[in-house]
Write a protein that holds these residues in place. Sequence first.
Motif, PDB file in Angstrom:
ATOM      1  N   GLU A  44       0.843  -1.197   0.000  1.00 38.39           N
ATOM      2  CA  GLU A  44       0.000   0.000   0.000  1.00 38.39           C
ATOM      3  C   GLU A  44       0.881   1.251   0.000  1.00 38.39           C
ATOM      4  O   GLU A  44       0.568   2.228  -0.693  1.00 38.39           O
ATOM      5  N   ARG A  51       0.841   6.719  -6.857  1.00 35.71           N
ATOM      6  CA  ARG A  51      -0.277   7.623  -7.177  1.00 35.71           C
ATOM      7  C   ARG A  51       0.139   9.076  -6.970  1.00 35.71           C
ATOM      8  O   ARG A  51      -0.162   9.951  -7.794  1.00 35.71           O
ATOM      9  N   GLN A  92      -2.952  -8.198  -8.116  1.00 33.67           N
ATOM     10  CA  GLN A  92      -3.850  -8.831  -9.075  1.00 33.67           C
ATOM     11  C   GLN A  92      -3.905 -10.349  -8.997  1.00 33.67           C
ATOM     12  O   GLN A  92      -4.807 -10.943  -9.568  1.00 33.67           O
ATOM     13  N   GLU A 106      -7.395  -4.839  -2.777  1.00 32.49           N
ATOM     14  CA  GLU A 106      -8.351  -3.973  -3.474  1.00 32.49           C
ATOM     15  C   GLU A 106      -7.898  -2.517  -3.396  1.00 32.49           C
ATOM     16  O   GLU A 106      -7.987  -1.780  -4.380  1.00 32.49           O
ATOM     17  N   ARG A 107      -7.404  -2.098  -2.247  1.00 30.66           N
ATOM     18  CA  ARG A 107      -6.943  -0.714  -2.063  1.00 30.66           C
ATOM     19  C   ARG A 107      -5.748  -0.421  -2.979  1.00 30.66           C
ATOM     20  O   ARG A 107      -5.688   0.628  -3.620  1.00 30.66           O
ATOM     21  N   ARG A 109      -4.972  -1.971  -5.804  1.00 21.41           N
ATOM     22  CA  ARG A 109      -5.456  -1.925  -7.193  1.00 21.41           C
ATOM     23  C   ARG A 109      -6.117  -0.582  -7.480  1.00 21.41           C
ATOM     24  O   ARG A 109      -5.897   0.019  -8.536  1.00 21.41           O
ATOM     25  N   GLU A 110      -6.925  -0.101  -6.547  1.00 23.63           N
ATOM     26  CA  GLU A 110      -7.597   1.193  -6.720  1.00 23.63           C
ATOM     27  C   GLU A 110      -6.579   2.325  -6.841  1.00 23.63           C
ATOM     28  O   GLU A 110      -6.675   3.172  -7.725  1.00 23.63           O
ATOM     29  N   LEU A 111      -5.588   2.335  -5.961  1.00 25.51           N
ATOM     30  CA  LEU A 111      -4.574   3.392  -5.978  1.00 25.51           C
ATOM     31  C   LEU A 111      -3.774   3.405  -7.274  1.00 25.51           C
ATOM     32  O   LEU A 111      -3.405   4.461  -7.769  1.00 25.51           O
ATOM     33  N   GLY A 113      -4.888   2.301 -10.152  1.00 21.60           N
ATOM     34  CA  GLY A 113      -5.758   2.398 -11.314  1.00 21.60           C
ATOM     35  C   GLY A 113      -5.853   1.101 -12.087  1.00 21.60           C
ATOM     36  O   GLY A 113      -6.085   1.108 -13.298  1.00 21.60           O
ATOM     37  N   LYS A 115      -7.558  -2.667 -12.960  1.00 16.10           N
ATOM     38  CA  LYS A 115      -8.895  -3.244 -13.000  1.00 16.10           C
ATOM     39  C   LYS A 115      -9.155  -3.927 -11.678  1.00 16.10           C
ATOM     40  O   LYS A 115      -8.353  -4.743 -11.221  1.00 16.10           O
ATOM     41  N   ASN A 116     -10.260  -3.612 -11.045  1.00 17.36           N
ATOM     42  CA  ASN A 116     -10.546  -4.113  -9.698  1.00 17.36           C
ATOM     43  C   ASN A 116     -11.331  -5.397  -9.740  1.00 17.36           C
ATOM     44  O   ASN A 116     -12.526  -5.426  -9.510  1.00 17.36           O
TER      45      ASN A 116
END
Length: 120
Positions: A44, A51, A92, A106-107, A109-111, A113, A115-116
Amino acid sequence: MDGEQTANLAGILWGLVGTRCGVSYLDSRNIEHAVDVTADSLFEAAAVAVRAFREGALMDDLPVPGTELRIAVFPLPVEHKVRLQRVEQWAQTGTVKSPVEMLRRERVRELLGLKNETVR
């Protein structure tokens, strides 16, 4: 404090929410870029930093999958090196061992960008 005590304390602190980390990398012109972040895991911290680098001003040479990120965990001087490609791969793929790990992936992947998709 000896090395073993330092390592044990670092392990305890890493389990706490919101550990402060410094993340840096060298670009292709050998210019170092660094940012301080707060994160709950090593990956993270990498994702939050990437990011920030992507959204930052004056950035011409952004990290790519092969970029080595240096991550220093504070307050103790513990440093880790991980390639962005490894962070993306972890986010992933692989077996998720707990609901907390699933949320962390998930966090990340979101940070980044990415595919979630649900990791199992």
